[in-house]
Design a protein around this motif. Structure first.
Motif, PDB file in Angstrom:
ATOM      1  N   VAL A 153      22.214 -43.819  30.216  1.00  0.00           N
ATOM      2  CA  VAL A 153      23.203 -43.257  29.296  1.00  0.00           C
ATOM      3  C   VAL A 153      24.266 -42.456  30.043  1.00  0.00           C
ATOM      4  CG1 VAL A 153      21.460 -43.151  27.474  1.00  0.00           C
ATOM      5  CG2 VAL A 153      21.971 -41.098  28.789  1.00  0.00           C
ATOM      6  N   ASP A 154      25.429 -42.382  29.425  1.00  0.00           N
ATOM      7  CA  ASP A 154      26.535 -41.612  29.993  1.00  0.00           C
ATOM      8  C   ASP A 154      26.491 -40.146  29.596  1.00  0.00           C
ATOM      9  OD1 ASP A 154      28.414 -43.770  31.203  1.00  0.00           O
ATOM     10  OD2 ASP A 154      27.939 -44.548  29.207  1.00  0.00           O
ATOM     11  N   VAL A 155      25.982 -39.883  28.390  1.00  0.00           N
ATOM     12  CA  VAL A 155      25.997 -38.526  27.847  1.00  0.00           C
ATOM     13  C   VAL A 155      24.697 -38.258  27.094  1.00  0.00           C
ATOM     14  CG1 VAL A 155      27.274 -36.852  26.455  1.00  0.00           C
ATOM     15  CG2 VAL A 155      28.498 -38.768  27.504  1.00  0.00           C
ATOM     16  N   VAL A 156      24.093 -37.101  27.345  1.00  0.00           N
ATOM     17  CA  VAL A 156      22.975 -36.608  26.555  1.00  0.00           C
ATOM     18  C   VAL A 156      23.478 -35.429  25.730  1.00  0.00           C
ATOM     19  CG1 VAL A 156      20.758 -35.406  26.596  1.00  0.00           C
ATOM     20  CG2 VAL A 156      21.148 -37.353  28.112  1.00  0.00           C
ATOM     21  N   ILE A 157      23.298 -35.520  24.408  1.00  0.00           N
ATOM     22  CA  ILE A 157      23.647 -34.423  23.522  1.00  0.00           C
ATOM     23  C   ILE A 157      22.395 -33.950  22.795  1.00  0.00           C
ATOM     24  CG2 ILE A 157      26.021 -35.257  23.216  1.00  0.00           C
ATOM     25  CD1 ILE A 157      25.198 -36.208  20.397  1.00  0.00           C
ATOM     26  N   SER A 158      22.477 -32.786  22.186  1.00  0.00           N
ATOM     27  CA  SER A 158      21.393 -32.280  21.354  1.00  0.00           C
ATOM     28  C   SER A 158      21.942 -31.099  20.582  1.00  0.00           C
ATOM     29  CB  SER A 158      20.198 -31.857  22.208  1.00  0.00           C
ATOM     30  OG  SER A 158      19.082 -31.536  21.395  1.00  0.00           O
ATOM     31  N   ASN A 159      21.345 -30.830  19.421  1.00  0.00           N
ATOM     32  CA  ASN A 159      21.868 -29.798  18.534  1.00  0.00           C
ATOM     33  C   ASN A 159      20.741 -28.901  18.046  1.00  0.00           C
ATOM     34  OD1 ASN A 159      23.478 -28.276  16.853  1.00  0.00           O
ATOM     35  ND2 ASN A 159      24.446 -30.034  15.864  1.00  0.00           N
ATOM     36  N   CYS A 160      20.506 -27.823  18.785  1.00  0.00           N
ATOM     37  CA  CYS A 160      19.500 -26.828  18.390  1.00  0.00           C
ATOM     38  C   CYS A 160      18.106 -27.440  18.335  1.00  0.00           C
ATOM     39  CB  CYS A 160      19.872 -26.205  17.049  1.00  0.00           C
ATOM     40  SG  CYS A 160      19.072 -24.604  16.740  1.00  0.00           S
ATOM     41  N   VAL A 161      17.756 -28.221  19.368  1.00  0.00           N
ATOM     42  CA  VAL A 161      16.446 -28.875  19.405  1.00  0.00           C
ATOM     43  C   VAL A 161      15.688 -28.546  20.687  1.00  0.00           C
ATOM     44  CG1 VAL A 161      15.260 -31.111  19.472  1.00  0.00           C
ATOM     45  CG2 VAL A 161      17.143 -30.760  17.889  1.00  0.00           C
ATOM     46  N   VAL A 162      16.373 -28.458  21.817  1.00  0.00           N
ATOM     47  CA  VAL A 162      15.683 -28.184  23.081  1.00  0.00           C
ATOM     48  C   VAL A 162      14.858 -26.906  22.969  1.00  0.00           C
ATOM     49  CG1 VAL A 162      15.973 -27.700  25.539  1.00  0.00           C
ATOM     50  CG2 VAL A 162      17.394 -29.440  24.448  1.00  0.00           C
ATOM     51  N   ASN A 163      15.386 -25.919  22.249  1.00  0.00           N
ATOM     52  CA  ASN A 163      14.666 -24.649  22.096  1.00  0.00           C
ATOM     53  C   ASN A 163      13.326 -24.802  21.379  1.00  0.00           C
ATOM     54  OD1 ASN A 163      15.128 -23.851  19.055  1.00  0.00           O
ATOM     55  ND2 ASN A 163      17.076 -24.619  19.785  1.00  0.00           N
ATOM     56  N   LEU A 164      13.142 -25.900  20.643  1.00  0.00           N
ATOM     57  CA  LEU A 164      11.894 -26.125  19.918  1.00  0.00           C
ATOM     58  C   LEU A 164      10.789 -26.679  20.812  1.00  0.00           C
ATOM     59  CD1 LEU A 164      13.303 -27.769  16.661  1.00  0.00           C
ATOM     60  CD2 LEU A 164      12.416 -25.445  16.911  1.00  0.00           C
ATOM     61  N   SER A 165      11.136 -27.230  21.967  1.00  0.00           N
ATOM     62  CA  SER A 165      10.144 -27.852  22.831  1.00  0.00           C
ATOM     63  C   SER A 165       9.282 -26.802  23.521  1.00  0.00           C
ATOM     64  CB  SER A 165      10.830 -28.717  23.896  1.00  0.00           C
ATOM     65  OG  SER A 165       9.877 -29.203  24.827  1.00  0.00           O
TER      66      SER A 165
END
Length: 279
Positions: A153-165
């Motif tokens: 992939v060219d771009v990884v995005i995320s929206n207020c989810v990494v903090n849940l891991s």
């Protein structure tokens, strides 16, 4: 504990997906975080997303997709997408960021959404069908183990989810792995502006706070360090909005509110780039 937290997050977001499908607006850190009952602690951050999507962006999408936005920012705007690119959204929820991304990378590009919750995937696919977006695909899986090849992939995005891991180094390592050389990491997330060790143990152990997106957040410096350790360059964590403890339900004592005032939480734009191949 990690497996228990993951299951609580899964159950909570399944409930939010069902509620969104019924026309009730939800938000990871927004006005309907308090969906739990019994021993669950309801934690809400008022308007954490800051109305991040423009009216024009919302008009691109089915009503349920817009209402099921569960994030704390707008990573699509942050990512500066171009036609032909391949995008991956970690924890794609109801699909708003995937569908917006798919429109921006057309023609020739594709947007993938990854989510571990069947109910969210069902909602996202229904939103995709209603929007008539063909260059998007929703995958089932966990953000710690991305079901895509290396350098894809060219771009990884995320929206207020990494903090849940519960394993953030692995999430960041997976993002690095699936990115092409020169690929971009463009994430909206919640960070702490200080030492989390000053937070009371009872707060840190509250499952409801994890599923409300707050206590699972990294410290700003931790985030920058993990990205650099994974191999990313051009790392930046830009604070967008600092939250007052009075806006967070569950901080129900003066002691808890004082702790959060000492170590405030904030939404942030997190950017980084995977180094290009030599030569």
């Amino acid at each position: 504990m990690a497996d228990d937290l993951r299951e609580r997050v899964r159950e909570r977001y399944a409930g939010l997906a069902v509620a969104a499908g019924g026309g009730n607006e939800g938000s990871c850190c927004g006005s309907s975080c308090g969906c739990g009952s019994g021993e669950d602690v309801a934690v809400r951050v008022s308007d954490l997303s800051g109305k991040s999507y423009s009216e024009a962006e919302r008009e691109e999408l089915p009503v349920l997709a817009a209402e099921a936005s569960l994030g704390c920012g707008n990573p699509v705007a942050l990512a500066d997408l171009s036609p032909g690119e391949v995008v991956l959204d970690l924890g794609s929820g109801g699909g708003i960021d995937v569908l917006l991304s798919a429109r921006r990378v057309a023609p020739g590009g594709k947007a993938y959404g990854l989510d571990m919750t069947d109910e969210m995937l069902e909602l996202a696919r229904a939103n995709q069908a209603e929007a008539g977006v063909g260059n998007a695909e929703f995958l089932k899986g966990e953000i710690e183990t991305v079901p895509l090849p290396d350098g894809y992939v060219d771009v990884v995005i995320s929206n207020c989810v990494v903090n849940l891991s519960t394993d953030k180094p692995r999430v960041i390592a997976e993002a690095f792995r699936v990115l092409k050389p020169g690929g971009r990491f463009a994430v909206s997330d919640v960070v702490f502006l200080g030492d989390k060790g000053h937070l009371p143990e009872e707060v840190l152990e509250t499952v409801g706070l994890w599923t409300g997106c707050v206590v699972g957040a990294l410290e700003k410096g931790e985030y920058e360090g993990l990205l650099a350790e994974a191999g990313f360059e051009d790392v930046s964590v830009e604070v967008v909005n600092v939250y007052e403890p009075e806006t967070i339900e569950g901080l129900d004592t003066d002691e808890k509110r004082a702790a959060f005032r000492e170590v405030p939480a904030a939404s942030a734009f997190v950017r980084a780039r995977k180094p290009a191949e030599a030569g």
